[in-house]
Design a protein around this motif. Sequence first.
Motif, mmCIF file in Angstrom:
data_model
loop_
_atom_site.group_PDB
_atom_site.id
_atom_site.type_symbol
_atom_site.label_atom_id
_atom_site.label_comp_id
_atom_site.label_asym_id
_atom_site.label_seq_id
_atom_site.Cartn_x
_atom_site.Cartn_y
_atom_site.Cartn_z
ATOM 1 N N ALA A 76 63.997 91.407 -7.570
ATOM 2 C CA ALA A 76 63.149 91.138 -8.733
ATOM 3 C C ALA A 76 62.344 89.860 -8.509
ATOM 4 O O ALA A 76 61.155 89.805 -8.803
ATOM 5 C CB ALA A 76 64.010 91.021 -9.990
ATOM 6 N N GLN A 105 68.651 90.996 -7.971
ATOM 7 C CA GLN A 105 68.103 89.727 -8.438
ATOM 8 C C GLN A 105 67.090 89.170 -7.441
ATOM 9 O O GLN A 105 66.026 88.713 -7.813
ATOM 10 C CB GLN A 105 69.245 88.723 -8.658
ATOM 11 N N TYR A 139 75.969 83.071 -21.029
ATOM 12 C CA TYR A 139 75.148 84.270 -20.927
ATOM 13 C C TYR A 139 75.928 85.497 -20.479
ATOM 14 O O TYR A 139 75.359 86.536 -20.235
ATOM 15 C CB TYR A 139 73.948 84.031 -20.003
ATOM 16 N N THR A 172 72.015 90.022 -21.674
ATOM 17 C CA THR A 172 73.222 90.818 -21.898
ATOM 18 C C THR A 172 73.429 91.173 -23.366
ATOM 19 O O THR A 172 74.194 92.072 -23.685
ATOM 20 C CB THR A 172 74.486 90.079 -21.406
ATOM 21 N N ASN A 221 67.091 94.490 -13.691
ATOM 22 C CA ASN A 221 67.135 93.257 -12.902
ATOM 23 C C ASN A 221 66.551 92.049 -13.623
ATOM 24 O O ASN A 221 65.853 91.237 -13.022
ATOM 25 C CB ASN A 221 66.411 93.438 -11.555
ATOM 26 N N LEU A 222 66.859 91.926 -14.889
ATOM 27 C CA LEU A 222 66.485 90.688 -15.586
ATOM 28 C C LEU A 222 67.380 89.566 -15.060
ATOM 29 O O LEU A 222 68.459 89.823 -14.533
ATOM 30 C CB LEU A 222 66.683 90.853 -17.099
ATOM 31 N N PHE A 223 66.902 88.320 -15.198
ATOM 32 C CA PHE A 223 67.708 87.187 -14.754
ATOM 33 C C PHE A 223 68.695 86.837 -15.862
ATOM 34 O O PHE A 223 68.291 86.344 -16.920
ATOM 35 C CB PHE A 223 66.811 85.999 -14.410
ATOM 36 N N PRO A 224 70.000 87.070 -15.645
ATOM 37 C CA PRO A 224 70.970 86.950 -16.741
ATOM 38 C C PRO A 224 71.176 85.527 -17.233
ATOM 39 O O PRO A 224 71.625 85.333 -18.357
ATOM 40 C CB PRO A 224 72.268 87.511 -16.133
ATOM 41 N N ARG A 229 67.320 99.459 -12.759
ATOM 42 C CA ARG A 229 68.390 98.711 -13.422
ATOM 43 C C ARG A 229 67.887 97.371 -13.964
ATOM 44 O O ARG A 229 68.605 96.383 -13.976
ATOM 45 C CB ARG A 229 69.570 98.556 -12.474
ATOM 46 N N PHE A 257 62.184 97.927 -12.428
ATOM 47 C CA PHE A 257 63.273 98.558 -11.688
ATOM 48 C C PHE A 257 64.116 99.470 -12.575
ATOM 49 O O PHE A 257 64.159 99.294 -13.795
ATOM 50 C CB PHE A 257 64.197 97.488 -11.102
ATOM 51 N N GLN A 311 72.815 81.212 -10.692
ATOM 52 C CA GLN A 311 73.745 82.250 -11.159
ATOM 53 C C GLN A 311 75.100 82.140 -10.487
ATOM 54 O O GLN A 311 76.096 82.657 -10.987
ATOM 55 C CB GLN A 311 73.171 83.635 -10.877
ATOM 56 N N MET A 356 56.401 95.118 -10.807
ATOM 57 C CA MET A 356 57.402 96.157 -10.534
ATOM 58 C C MET A 356 58.452 96.180 -11.637
ATOM 59 O O MET A 356 58.935 95.149 -12.080
ATOM 60 C CB MET A 356 58.072 95.874 -9.192
#
Lengths: 216, 253
Positions: A120, A117, A215, B148, B100-103, B98, B96, A139, B94
């Motif tokens: 990113a 996170q 979420y 998700t 790496n979205l902001f959940p 995995r 990735f 989060q 970039m």
Amino acid sequence: MDLVISKLPHLLEGSVVTLQLTVVAVIFGMILGLFLALGRLSKNIVIDKICWFYIWLFRGTPLIMQIFFFYYGLPLIFGNAMSFSAMTNAYIALSLNSAAYLAEIIRAAIQSIDKGQMEAAKALGMSYGQAMRRIIVPQSYRRLIPPVGNEVIALLKDSALVSTIGMAELLRNTTQIVNSTGNALIYLPSAALYLLMTSLFTFIFEKLEKKYSVYE
Amino acid sequence: MGRMIKVENVYKSFGTLEVLKNINLEVQQGEVLCIIGPSGSGKSTLLRCLNHLEVITSGKIMIENELIAEKIDGKSQFKISHKKVSEICTELGMVFQRFNLFPHMTVIQNIIEAPVTVKKVPKDEAISYGMELLKMVGLEDKKDEYPTRLSGGQQQRVAIARALAMRPKIMLFDEPTSALDPELVGEVLEVMKKLARDGMTMIVVTHEMGFAREVGTRVIFMDKGEISEEGSPEEIFTNPKNERTRAFLQKVL
């Protein structure tokens, strides 16, 4: 029963004070605790160590001793300039103490967020501060709620300790009634009031947990 | 065609482990450079050094003629502010492995987050460009979903849109399909092909040899921290000169 009804306003007054103490201490504790947690995560070793020391000190000594120290100790060392009312003292002692516990809770929650996170966020050009504020800390809320709920309930009960410096909160008012009437059964409605308040917080935190789980 | 990236004599170590050894590389505008090689060969590390997720030990990196890192034995040879580095790095998008979205944010919130907080783009402007990008990756109907709720392939397509929202000049892909179920790989590669056709400069670390062959303009084979062979996809896949390239391709093709 008549006794309980006649003394109920006095008990309720004490309950309100107990609630005030808890809410204020949690709010200030969360704010200070967040800074302490960020300090513990800082790359600056001096900041890290200062925050570590604070947490070590406030978690490692009895709360009642901290309350006495602020109330009796500070005026002895610094004179009347550092002499506060019992109420101010109670707020300060409880806030500073809960900050130490909350700091560790917040730090653990922040550290449990996936490293990807932060990467990113950085790859998108965000600064450390922006990433913390917008991505990482929000989060951590969901993971904070259960342990913070625990801490709030513990704090609500620990706030009874400030009765020792004369704060008219629920325990002190109860003890006063017992002393003046000689009837120790008055502890029962008092305990029920404590249960009612902790139930209230349990309920609030369950709601919060649901709200922040959307979420997941 | 201008030069977008120049990497000169770059070394990178983690403690005593040397991950990159004397890497020299240039990327021109519009190129699709594919980096292949066995795992642990330093492919991803090289990519991460380009946008400062990793700090090089020595060597020089230039993005569009701006020096962003010059080091000798871990010591920086010039002063550059964090702000300047992240400014230059916004030229690089970039993606990735995995996602790496902001959940905690919906799809559209994920996409407008960086433009709004970093570039201070007005929100409605960011949203309308975000919707354009979502249309491009074929997910405009998912704009209010949380990540998700999406499949891996959909998440990765959102991640590509998120990176594009910063209007980068170069896109870096770090094994973008390695974490996907086989049947979801195609939809992500399709979006990447579209980007390549539109002239985006891309560096793609990948195990998808078909993609490298079809879309790549140049292929680099990395092994043990070194670039051991470089050439057109044609040369690398049909007539590899290096023994180790040949052995690797035999295993994966």
